[in-house]
Design an enzyme around this catalytic site. Structure first.
Site, PDB file in Angstrom:
ATOM      1  N   GLU A 129      29.743  24.035  46.918  1.00  0.00           N
ATOM      2  CA  GLU A 129      30.738  23.056  47.371  1.00  0.00           C
ATOM      3  C   GLU A 129      30.068  21.782  47.874  1.00  0.00           C
ATOM      4  OE1 GLU A 129      33.498  23.251  46.202  1.00  0.00           O
ATOM      5  OE2 GLU A 129      34.932  23.766  47.741  1.00  0.00           O
ATOM      6  N   THR A 182      35.994  14.830  44.445  1.00  0.00           N
ATOM      7  CA  THR A 182      36.128  15.085  45.886  1.00  0.00           C
ATOM      8  C   THR A 182      35.195  14.177  46.686  1.00  0.00           C
ATOM      9  OG1 THR A 182      36.715  17.363  45.436  1.00  0.00           O
ATOM     10  CG2 THR A 182      35.979  16.890  47.647  1.00  0.00           C
TER      11      THR A 182
END
Ligand code: HSE
Length: 308
Positions: A129, A182
């Site tokens: 992530e 993101t």
């Protein structure tokens, strides 16, 4: 000991309006298929990639980066080849990097005879992530690894709370086909937040958790508000306000940005309302000729599934 495994690693919705970086739930109909083969030759390699394109360089692929983090804590003389059928589009806002990172560490953990529990796997998957978004966060990973609806109380140390949810809750997702990374949608957020807005946000977050425990759809609906993130990010999503309002007009309990966008989610009581909301949301994108994908899903209580 088995030497290869295939898993289904589902998509997920993070933030859920008032829970930036802490709330998330798992979806059912869409996910990455991850096949991992244990080899005698050491090292972590990326094998076949099907579907959406992701890097083959193991230093740049979230799955191999996460697996390497696991292997640092559990050195082995074996190696691993990770092949991915990438069905969740990167940059779509439904946990693409989380699915691949969590799926890969889950699969390798199985091949190694399960040395780690889910909270430790989450720790390793966060390296994937962080590669994708520039920051460690676990709001997509937690529902994928634990299933259902989750609250990340802390990432250091890992402390995940599994939340109950009303049985008739159905999710509508519309993904306008643009890519929003993101890392970029995090970059526009400010570090400081006004106290008055923070008060509203934690009021909503507390109430939402209570609504999930008590099956209180009315309170759930009142709590699905985002004072902090949505106002900043919604400008990145075409026709966001119109799409959201269409969902609410059709009776959805709430609607907001899914993760970091551009997908938009709506939560409804029952499939009929979820479908009506979806049709109305889609009309907005049809009217401007913007392509989209749509998913209708109950909350997936299992998370990652072993396929063979
Ligand atoms: N909480 C994260 C964000 C989810 O909104 O940036 C996307 O990875």
């Amino acid at each position: 000991m088995i030497s290869e495994i295939k898993v289904f690693a589902p998509a997920s919705v993070a933030n859920v309006s008032c829970g930036f970086d802490v709330l998330g739930f798992c979806l059912d109909p869409i996910g990455d298929l991850i096949h991992v083969k244990m080899t005698e030759k050491p090292g972590v390699h990326i094998g076949n990639i099907k579907g959406y394109k992701v890097p083959k360089n193991p230093l740049k692929n979230v799955a191999s980066v996460a697996v390497n983090a696991l292997l640092k804590s559990h050195p082995t003389k074996n190696g691993f080849i990770i092949s991915i059928e990438k069905k969740i589009k990167p940059g779509s806002g439904i946990g693409s990097s989380a699915a691949s990172s969590a799926g890969a560490v889950f699969a390798v953990n199985e091949l190694l005879g399960r040395p780690f529990k889910s909270d430790k796997l989450l720790d390793f998957a966060m390296f994937g992530e962080a590669l994708a978004s520039g920051e460690y966060h676990a709001d997509n990973l937690a529902p994928v690894l634990f299933g259902g609806f989750t609250l990340v109380r802390s990432i250091n140390p890992i402390d995940i709370v599994s939340l109950p949810y009303p049985p008739e809750l159905i999710v509508t997702i519309i993904h306008p086909k643009i890519e929003l990374k993101t890392i970029h949608s995090r970059a526009i957020l400010k570090d400081d937040i006004p106290l008055k807005k923070a008060i509203k946000q934690w009021g909503n977050l507390g109430a939402l958790v209570s609504a999930l425990y008590t099956n209180n759809y009315n309170l759930l609906s009142r709590s699905l508000q985002d004072e902090l993130i949505e106002p900043a990010r919604s400008i990145l999503i075409p026709k966001f306000e119109e799409v959201k309002n269409e969902a609410l007009n059709q009776g959805a309990l709430g609607s907001g940005i899914s993760g970091s966008g551009p997908s938009i989610f709506a939560l409804s009581k029952g499939m009929a309302t979820a479908k009506k909301a979806g049709n109305a949301m889609a009309k907005i994108y049809k009217s401007i000729g913007l392509e989209y994908d749509m998913y209708l899903s109950p909350i997936n209580k299992v998370g990652i599934k072993i396929l063979k």
